[in-house]
Design an enzyme around this catalytic site. Sequence first.
Site, PDB file in Angstrom:
ATOM      1  N   ASP A  21       0.829  -1.210   0.000  1.00 50.68           N
ATOM      2  CA  ASP A  21       0.000   0.000   0.000  1.00 50.68           C
ATOM      3  C   ASP A  21       0.858   1.253   0.000  1.00 50.68           C
ATOM      4  OD1 ASP A  21      -2.315   1.452   0.002  1.00 50.68           O
ATOM      5  OD2 ASP A  21      -2.819   1.079   2.094  1.00 50.68           O
ATOM      6  N   ASN A  69     -10.559  -2.871  -6.386  1.00 52.82           N
ATOM      7  CA  ASN A  69      -9.736  -1.972  -7.215  1.00 52.82           C
ATOM      8  C   ASN A  69     -10.326  -1.754  -8.615  1.00 52.82           C
ATOM      9  OD1 ASN A  69      -6.507  -3.069  -5.868  1.00 52.82           O
ATOM     10  ND2 ASN A  69      -7.776  -1.343  -5.287  1.00 52.82           N
TER      11      ASN A  69
HETATM   12  C1  FPP Z   1      -1.803   0.065  -3.465  1.00 49.10           C
HETATM   13  O1  FPP Z   1      -1.363   1.401  -3.411  1.00 49.10           O
HETATM   14  C2  FPP Z   1      -1.214  -0.649  -4.599  1.00 49.10           C
HETATM   15  C3  FPP Z   1      -1.918  -1.264  -5.603  1.00 49.10           C
HETATM   16  C4  FPP Z   1      -3.376  -1.255  -5.673  1.00 49.10           C
HETATM   17  C5  FPP Z   1      -1.247  -1.932  -6.720  1.00 49.10           C
HETATM   18  C6  FPP Z   1       0.018  -2.677  -6.440  1.00 49.10           C
HETATM   19  C7  FPP Z   1       0.758  -2.848  -7.700  1.00 49.10           C
HETATM   20  C8  FPP Z   1       2.100  -2.818  -7.851  1.00 49.10           C
HETATM   21  C9  FPP Z   1       3.039  -2.680  -6.732  1.00 49.10           C
HETATM   22  C10 FPP Z   1       2.693  -2.869  -9.206  1.00 49.10           C
HETATM   23  C11 FPP Z   1       2.772  -4.158  -9.914  1.00 49.10           C
HETATM   24  C12 FPP Z   1       2.758  -5.379  -9.101  1.00 49.10           C
HETATM   25  C13 FPP Z   1       3.166  -6.594  -9.525  1.00 49.10           C
HETATM   26  C14 FPP Z   1       2.964  -7.755  -8.649  1.00 49.10           C
HETATM   27  C15 FPP Z   1       3.785  -6.824 -10.829  1.00 49.10           C
HETATM   28  P1  FPP Z   1      -2.429   2.569  -3.562  1.00 49.10           P
HETATM   29  O2  FPP Z   1      -2.564   2.896  -4.999  1.00 49.10           O
HETATM   30  O3  FPP Z   1      -3.706   2.166  -2.895  1.00 49.10           O
HETATM   31  O4  FPP Z   1      -1.739   3.731  -2.777  1.00 49.10           O
HETATM   32  P2  FPP Z   1      -2.444   4.875  -1.922  1.00 49.10           P
HETATM   33  O5  FPP Z   1      -3.133   4.197  -0.778  1.00 49.10           O
HETATM   34  O6  FPP Z   1      -1.301   5.717  -1.481  1.00 49.10           O
HETATM   35  O7  FPP Z   1      -3.376   5.605  -2.823  1.00 49.10           O
END
Ligand code: FPP
Length: 247
Positions: A21, A69
């Site tokens: 996250d 998501n």
């Molecule tokens: C949460 O941060 C992250 C995600 C929903 C996506 C995770 C994806 C990756 C790390 C990239 C690719 C992964 C792989 C396995 C190839 P957020 O967007 O909710 O952050 P925030 O809470 O700060 O808005």
Amino acid sequence: MSSTSPVKPEHLPQHIAVIMDGNGRWAKKQGKIRIFGHQHGVRAVREIAEGCAELGIKYLTLYAFSTENWNRPKFEVNALMGLLVKTIRQETETLQKNSIRLEAIGDRSHLPQDCQRELDEAIEATRSNDRMTLILALSYSSKWDILNAVRSIAHEVKLGKLEPEAIDEDLISSFLTTRDYPNPELMIRTSGEQRISNFLLWELAYSEFYFTDVLWPDFRKEHLIEALKEYQNRERRFGKTSEQITK
Ligand code: FPP
């Protein structure tokens, strides 16, 4: 335990689950759009997968895209799917080099065709690797998994193949998409949020939770080591008393 003491190799979790996250906030701090954070999150994925394999962790589950998501802006969803395709394609060689087997849990039928294809190919190419299993939770939510399991069990009962009395914890576990993996002993969530967010609700029943303020794109091997040291300091009682455990 001091911060310089090493992790004890004989007391490592077999399975670590991670809620990655903070990508969006990381990007915002740099004055960039959210996808910039996801792009930088890939480096953390690589570091932590390699780090876990080096340490001898057998299973690593990463929450890469939840059912919820899909409700994000279309631009972000498309960009994330594109990043997944690109990352899986680029990283398959690293997986092979480290003998890491790739698997996925979640409703893969919802993923774009190219994403499904890339994932299927990587899963097939790495299927005989045996150092560690990397499980991507994609279009996954635990309630989705439990709901499907309940439906399948009800169906078996309706067909007369299963007696309701035969339904126990092991049977329910055997209907979940996580059936082939041990329950995670440790769950890590980055970015300071302290929630479970529909992730492995059944499987995390007795896991140790570790929360860190580090945003996912900044998460490195040293942070993983810190989490493991903290884990090794916890007393896992499984509902028993401390005296019963230490006896
Ligand atoms: C949460 O941060 C992250 C995600 C929903 C996506 C995770 C994806 C990756 C790390 C990239 C690719 C992964 C792989 C396995 C190839 P957020 O967007 O909710 O952050 P925030 O809470 O700060 O808005």
